[in-house]
Design a protein around this motif. Structure first.
Motif, PDB file in Angstrom:
ATOM      1  N   ASN A  54       0.822  -1.202   0.000  1.00 33.91           N
ATOM      2  CA  ASN A  54       0.000   0.000   0.000  1.00 33.91           C
ATOM      3  C   ASN A  54       0.862   1.260   0.000  1.00 33.91           C
ATOM      4  O   ASN A  54       0.590   2.229  -0.732  1.00 33.91           O
ATOM      5  N   VAL A  55       1.945   1.247   0.791  1.00 33.95           N
ATOM      6  CA  VAL A  55       2.870   2.385   0.835  1.00 33.95           C
ATOM      7  C   VAL A  55       3.519   2.598  -0.522  1.00 33.95           C
ATOM      8  O   VAL A  55       3.584   3.720  -1.034  1.00 33.95           O
ATOM      9  N   ASN A  56       4.002   1.501  -1.126  1.00 29.22           N
ATOM     10  CA  ASN A  56       4.649   1.609  -2.432  1.00 29.22           C
ATOM     11  C   ASN A  56       3.671   2.082  -3.509  1.00 29.22           C
ATOM     12  O   ASN A  56       4.040   2.849  -4.410  1.00 29.22           O
ATOM     13  N   LYS A  57       2.435   1.646  -3.406  1.00 22.79           N
ATOM     14  CA  LYS A  57       1.416   2.071  -4.370  1.00 22.79           C
ATOM     15  C   LYS A  57       1.210   3.575  -4.285  1.00 22.79           C
ATOM     16  O   LYS A  57       1.117   4.265  -5.318  1.00 22.79           O
ATOM     17  N   ASN A  58       1.145   4.096  -3.063  1.00 22.14           N
ATOM     18  CA  ASN A  58       0.956   5.536  -2.878  1.00 22.14           C
ATOM     19  C   ASN A  58       2.180   6.319  -3.333  1.00 22.14           C
ATOM     20  O   ASN A  58       2.070   7.363  -3.984  1.00 22.14           O
ATOM     21  N   LEU A  59       3.375   5.827  -2.994  1.00 19.91           N
ATOM     22  CA  LEU A  59       4.603   6.525  -3.349  1.00 19.91           C
ATOM     23  C   LEU A  59       4.838   6.530  -4.856  1.00 19.91           C
ATOM     24  O   LEU A  59       5.406   7.477  -5.400  1.00 19.91           O
ATOM     25  N   ASP A  60       4.411   5.477  -5.535  1.00 20.28           N
ATOM     26  CA  ASP A  60       4.672   5.349  -6.963  1.00 20.28           C
ATOM     27  C   ASP A  60       3.530   5.872  -7.837  1.00 20.28           C
ATOM     28  O   ASP A  60       3.582   5.747  -9.067  1.00 20.28           O
ATOM     29  N   SER A  61       2.539   6.468  -7.222  1.00 19.97           N
ATOM     30  CA  SER A  61       1.440   7.023  -8.006  1.00 19.97           C
ATOM     31  C   SER A  61       1.927   8.265  -8.751  1.00 19.97           C
ATOM     32  O   SER A  61       2.600   9.131  -8.198  1.00 19.97           O
ATOM     33  N   VAL A  62       1.610   8.361 -10.029  1.00 17.73           N
ATOM     34  CA  VAL A  62       2.055   9.468 -10.879  1.00 17.73           C
ATOM     35  C   VAL A  62       1.199  10.703 -10.596  1.00 17.73           C
ATOM     36  O   VAL A  62      -0.035  10.646 -10.645  1.00 17.73           O
ATOM     37  N   ILE A  63       1.874  11.835 -10.315  1.00 14.41           N
ATOM     38  CA  ILE A  63       1.138  13.062  -9.985  1.00 14.41           C
ATOM     39  C   ILE A  63       1.486  14.219 -10.923  1.00 14.41           C
ATOM     40  O   ILE A  63       0.809  15.256 -10.904  1.00 14.41           O
ATOM     41  N   LYS A 121      13.780  13.250 -15.686  1.00 14.25           N
ATOM     42  CA  LYS A 121      12.837  13.348 -16.792  1.00 14.25           C
ATOM     43  C   LYS A 121      11.859  12.179 -16.745  1.00 14.25           C
ATOM     44  O   LYS A 121      12.240  11.044 -16.496  1.00 14.25           O
ATOM     45  N   GLY A 122      10.575  12.491 -16.968  1.00 12.38           N
ATOM     46  CA  GLY A 122       9.559  11.443 -16.979  1.00 12.38           C
ATOM     47  C   GLY A 122       8.498  11.690 -15.926  1.00 12.38           C
ATOM     48  O   GLY A 122       8.287  12.829 -15.473  1.00 12.38           O
ATOM     49  N   ASP A 123       7.822  10.624 -15.545  1.00 14.86           N
ATOM     50  CA  ASP A 123       6.736  10.733 -14.568  1.00 14.86           C
ATOM     51  C   ASP A 123       7.260  11.191 -13.211  1.00 14.86           C
ATOM     52  O   ASP A 123       8.278  10.707 -12.713  1.00 14.86           O
ATOM     53  N   ILE A 124       6.542  12.136 -12.622  1.00 17.33           N
ATOM     54  CA  ILE A 124       6.817  12.568 -11.260  1.00 17.33           C
ATOM     55  C   ILE A 124       5.838  11.843 -10.348  1.00 17.33           C
ATOM     56  O   ILE A 124       4.626  11.848 -10.579  1.00 17.33           O
ATOM     57  N   THR A 125       6.369  11.198  -9.328  1.00 17.05           N
ATOM     58  CA  THR A 125       5.542  10.475  -8.374  1.00 17.05           C
ATOM     59  C   THR A 125       5.672  11.098  -6.991  1.00 17.05           C
ATOM     60  O   THR A 125       6.500  11.992  -6.767  1.00 17.05           O
ATOM     61  N   THR A 126       4.875  10.599  -6.078  1.00 11.10           N
ATOM     62  CA  THR A 126       5.003  11.046  -4.691  1.00 11.10           C
ATOM     63  C   THR A 126       6.394  10.726  -4.163  1.00 11.10           C
ATOM     64  O   THR A 126       6.978  11.487  -3.390  1.00 11.10           O
ATOM     65  N   ARG A 127       6.941   9.602  -4.614  1.00 11.75           N
ATOM     66  CA  ARG A 127       8.292   9.223  -4.195  1.00 11.75           C
ATOM     67  C   ARG A 127       9.321  10.274  -4.638  1.00 11.75           C
ATOM     68  O   ARG A 127      10.317  10.501  -3.955  1.00 11.75           O
ATOM     69  N   THR A 128       9.083  10.931  -5.772  1.00 13.72           N
ATOM     70  CA  THR A 128       9.978  11.986  -6.234  1.00 13.72           C
ATOM     71  C   THR A 128      10.073  13.096  -5.203  1.00 13.72           C
ATOM     72  O   THR A 128      11.158  13.591  -4.893  1.00 13.72           O
ATOM     73  N   ALA A 129       8.933  13.493  -4.664  1.00 16.85           N
ATOM     74  CA  ALA A 129       8.916  14.558  -3.652  1.00 16.85           C
ATOM     75  C   ALA A 129       9.680  14.135  -2.407  1.00 16.85           C
ATOM     76  O   ALA A 129      10.403  14.942  -1.805  1.00 16.85           O
ATOM     77  N   TYR A 130       9.543  12.871  -2.016  1.00 19.53           N
ATOM     78  CA  TYR A 130      10.280  12.363  -0.849  1.00 19.53           C
ATOM     79  C   TYR A 130      11.781  12.340  -1.127  1.00 19.53           C
ATOM     80  O   TYR A 130      12.581  12.548  -0.218  1.00 19.53           O
ATOM     81  N   SER A 131      12.168  12.083  -2.366  1.00 20.75           N
ATOM     82  CA  SER A 131      13.591  12.051  -2.711  1.00 20.75           C
ATOM     83  C   SER A 131      14.191  13.452  -2.693  1.00 20.75           C
ATOM     84  O   SER A 131      15.293  13.669  -2.196  1.00 20.75           O
TER      85      SER A 131
END
Length: 252
Positions: A54-63, A121-131
């Motif tokens: 569930n955590v990975n699904k949320n982090l990897d969602s494209v925003i 470059k490419g999809d920005i995900t929630t994980r991007t913001a955390y990085s």
């Protein structure tokens, strides 16, 4: 008498034991490597697995989407990624600040070192913001006089780094990195005027030697993490397009 003699002997041994010195003669250690050879506890793994998924699904969602890669090393005194972060803090935080105080933020200053990753470059995900912002830093707004803003300008000129600034402030240095011009919202900086400056709690407390925030007239804590600012900012944009501009430059 017998008990008295036994007690005396015991006390004598106790005194001798207390007076004895002990010395550390050897320290031994052993390195235990954590690798795939360690067996998993299947019960624990089964329990954790749905939470992890569930955590990975949320982090990897494209925003959002990045048409190119953005790095904090792309510019000298301002960078596209730094400009994005400062502008995002302004756009997402000012409505919160305004609703509480009836005032508006004049500009934003963050720190170059607080940008911890590129935006690839490419999809920005929630994980991007955390990085990009893995820390728990939150937005604060500080009420400062123009004299302190001028101290900030001296700091920026000496630092010669691309500390993120929002587009509401424009600074130019000459070829010797001396301050040439500076305006806030297209107006000259007045020494006695009050300005509302947004930053993060780490810098407010003197991080990166930014000591010009104290003393101050007032501090407003928004309880809004920079990372959440980025997530909210990305979600509102199908594609980001930050650029290096004229907000902080050196005229050579």
């Amino acid at each position: 008498m017998f008990l008295k003699r036994i007690t005396t002997i015991f006390l004598a041994f106790a005194v001798l034991a207390c007076n004895k010195e002990y010395h550390l003669s050897k320290i031994e250690g052993k390195r235990i490597e954590i690798n795939d050879s360690l067996n998993e506890d299947q019960k624990i793994e089964a329990y954790i697995k749905p939470f992890r998924q569930n955590v990975n699904k949320n982090l990897d969602s494209v925003i959002s989407y990045a048409p190119k890669t953005y790095s904090k090393t792309d510019g000298e005194l301002n960078t596209a990624i730094g400009n994005l972060m400062a502008d995002a803090v302004y756009e997402e935080s000012n409505p919160v600040f305004n609703s509480r105080t009836g005032k508006n933020i004049d500009f934003v200053i963050l720190n170059h070192g607080g940008i911890r990753s590129i935006i690839p470059k490419g999809d920005i995900t929630t994980r991007t913001a955390y990085s990009v912002m893995p820390f728990e830093n939150s937005v604060v707004v500080v009420q400062l006089k123009g004299t302190q803003i001028k101290e900030m300008l001296i700091y920026l000129a000496l630092a010669k780094r691309a500390h993120p600034l929002s587009k509401h402030i424009q600074i130019s240095l000459d070829s010797d990195f001396q301050l040439k011009t500076a305006t806030i919202n297209n107006a000259e900086i007045e020494s006695d005027k009050t300005y509302y400056v947004a930053t993060n709690d780490y810098l407010y407390n003197g991080g990166d030697r930014m000591t010009f925030f104290k003393p101050n007239d007032s501090l407003f804590v928004l309880d809004y993490k920079i990372r959440n600012v980025l997530i909210d900012y990305f979600k509102k944009r199908d594609t980001i397009n930050p650029v290096i501009d004229e907000r902080f430059i050196q005229i050579k």
